[in-house]
Write an enzyme that holds these catalytic residues in place. Structure first.
Site, short mmCIF file in Angstrom:
data_model
loop_
_atom_site.label_atom_id
_atom_site.label_comp_id
_atom_site.label_asym_id
_atom_site.label_seq_id
_atom_site.Cartn_x
_atom_site.Cartn_y
_atom_site.Cartn_z
N ASP A 61 -43.53 18.66 9.31
CA ASP A 61 -44.55 17.65 9.07
C ASP A 61 -45.83 18.27 8.52
OD1 ASP A 61 -43.96 14.93 9.55
OD2 ASP A 61 -43.92 15.23 11.72
N GLN A 64 -41.42 12.05 15.87
CA GLN A 64 -41.89 10.81 15.23
C GLN A 64 -43.14 10.29 15.93
OE1 GLN A 64 -40.48 9.49 12.43
NE2 GLN A 64 -41.91 7.81 12.38
N LYS A 122 -33.94 9.14 8.05
CA LYS A 122 -34.13 10.58 7.96
C LYS A 122 -32.82 11.29 8.25
CE LYS A 122 -39.04 10.50 9.02
NZ LYS A 122 -40.04 10.30 10.09
N1 GUN Z 1 -44.94 8.35 11.56
C1 GUN Z 1 -45.30 7.82 10.37
N2 GUN Z 1 -45.33 8.76 9.42
C2 GUN Z 1 -44.97 9.91 10.01
C3 GUN Z 1 -44.79 11.24 9.53
O1 GUN Z 1 -44.98 11.58 8.35
N3 GUN Z 1 -44.39 12.15 10.45
C4 GUN Z 1 -44.18 11.83 11.75
N4 GUN Z 1 -43.82 12.80 12.59
N5 GUN Z 1 -44.34 10.61 12.23
C5 GUN Z 1 -44.73 9.66 11.36
#
Ligand code: GUN
Length: 291
Positions: A120, A97, A53
């Protein structure tokens, strides 16, 4: 194989390039979008996601702020960091996350994020906006999946869409997006009776259950669009101690012989998630400045 292969990797690269172009135009006006990613603990898979990311954020010309906290971090401490990021004008998007360590309530953290920075799309405000058809931030994975559906079946109005999985991260928002496009939407889940029969009705089938190759070829309606959100690591058949491979929730070869279009794993929905995160960060940066 008769199905068209939906190349999510190429689509995601194109989307990232479009985001980067807009970011360049914004930068010329003195606006540089910023994304803060928070990782609590040392989960190796999460660490890889967070690194990717950050790298793609920088590549798109945006600022990346990484916050790594120890696994022992308390909820109050994490909420305090979120409050700081909410107040930081350089931060347009905040992603914490998931999963979080057991001592932290993920819902409390999600609700602490300012909705306008919730890239998100998990905050109840954004969930409600999606459900009521208002503009807001949409969860990245279903957003990316819906773009891939659009790329092969731009008009799903009146079609039968089946989403397997009812999570707040994928299944429910995916169903909302399909409903917005006037599909007839069914959400199937672990308690659904005769799942195979339900899937056979689907003109658009989205699998988001996390069970390797659960969806078989004879569950697919001929010509259907099949979107595989699953990313499952399984032992590799070619042997080799500790060798693994990635498979989706769909038995790919079987399904591809019946479907009209299908996403591969890897290289399908996966790459779309981070590309959509960048798109959401750009959208948040513009919205916050009234652009
Ligand atoms: N963990 C797995 N997928 C995601 C996501 O799309 N967002 C976040 N914040 N954590 C994740």
């Amino acid at each position: 194989m008769t199905a068209t292969l939906i190349d999510g990797k190429a689509f995601a690269a194109g989307l990232r390039a479009r985001v980067a172009e807009e970011v360049r135009a914004l930068a010329a006006r003195g606006v540089v979008p910023g994304l803060a990613v928070v990782l609590v603990g040392e989960d190796p898979a999460s660490a890889v996601y967070v690194r990717n990311k950050a790298a793609q954020t920088v590549e798109a010309g945006m600022r990346s702020f990484q916050h790594r906290l120890p696994a022992s971090t308390g909820q109050a401490e994490l909420l305090a960091l979120v409050a700081t990021l909410n107040a930081d004008p350089a931060v347009d998007g905040i992603l914490v996350q998931l999963p979080l360590p057991a001592q932290i309530d993920p819902q409390a953290v999600i609700e602490a994020i300012a909705p306008e920075k919730d890239v998100d799309g998990f905050h109840p405000m954004n969930v409600g906006r999606l459900a009521t058809g208002m503009a807001g931030l949409v969860p990245c994975t279903p957003l990316g999946a819906s773009m891939l559906i659009d790329s092969v079946r731009p008009d799903v109005a009146g079609l039968e869409a089946v989403v397997i999985g009812r999570s707040s991260i994928v299944g429910k928002p995916m169903a909302q997006l399909l409903l917005q496009r006037s599909a007839t939407v069914t959400i199937a889940h672990s308690r659904t009776r005769d799942l195979a029969a339900v899937c056979r009705r689907a003109d658009v089938l989205v699998a988001a259950v996390g069970r390797p190759e659960m969806v078989r070829g004879d569950w697919i309606k001929p010509g259907a669009v099949v979107i595989d959100v699953g990313i499952n690591r399984v032992p590799s058949p070619e042997g080799g101690e500790g060798r693994t491979r990635l498979v989706g929730d769909v038995a790919f070869a079987e399904a591809a012989a019946v479907a009209g279009a299908i996403t591969p794993v890897p290289g399908g929905v996966g790459p779309m998630t981070i590309a959509c995160l960048l798109a959401n960060t750009l959208q948040a940066a513009k919205a916050r400045r009234g652009i």
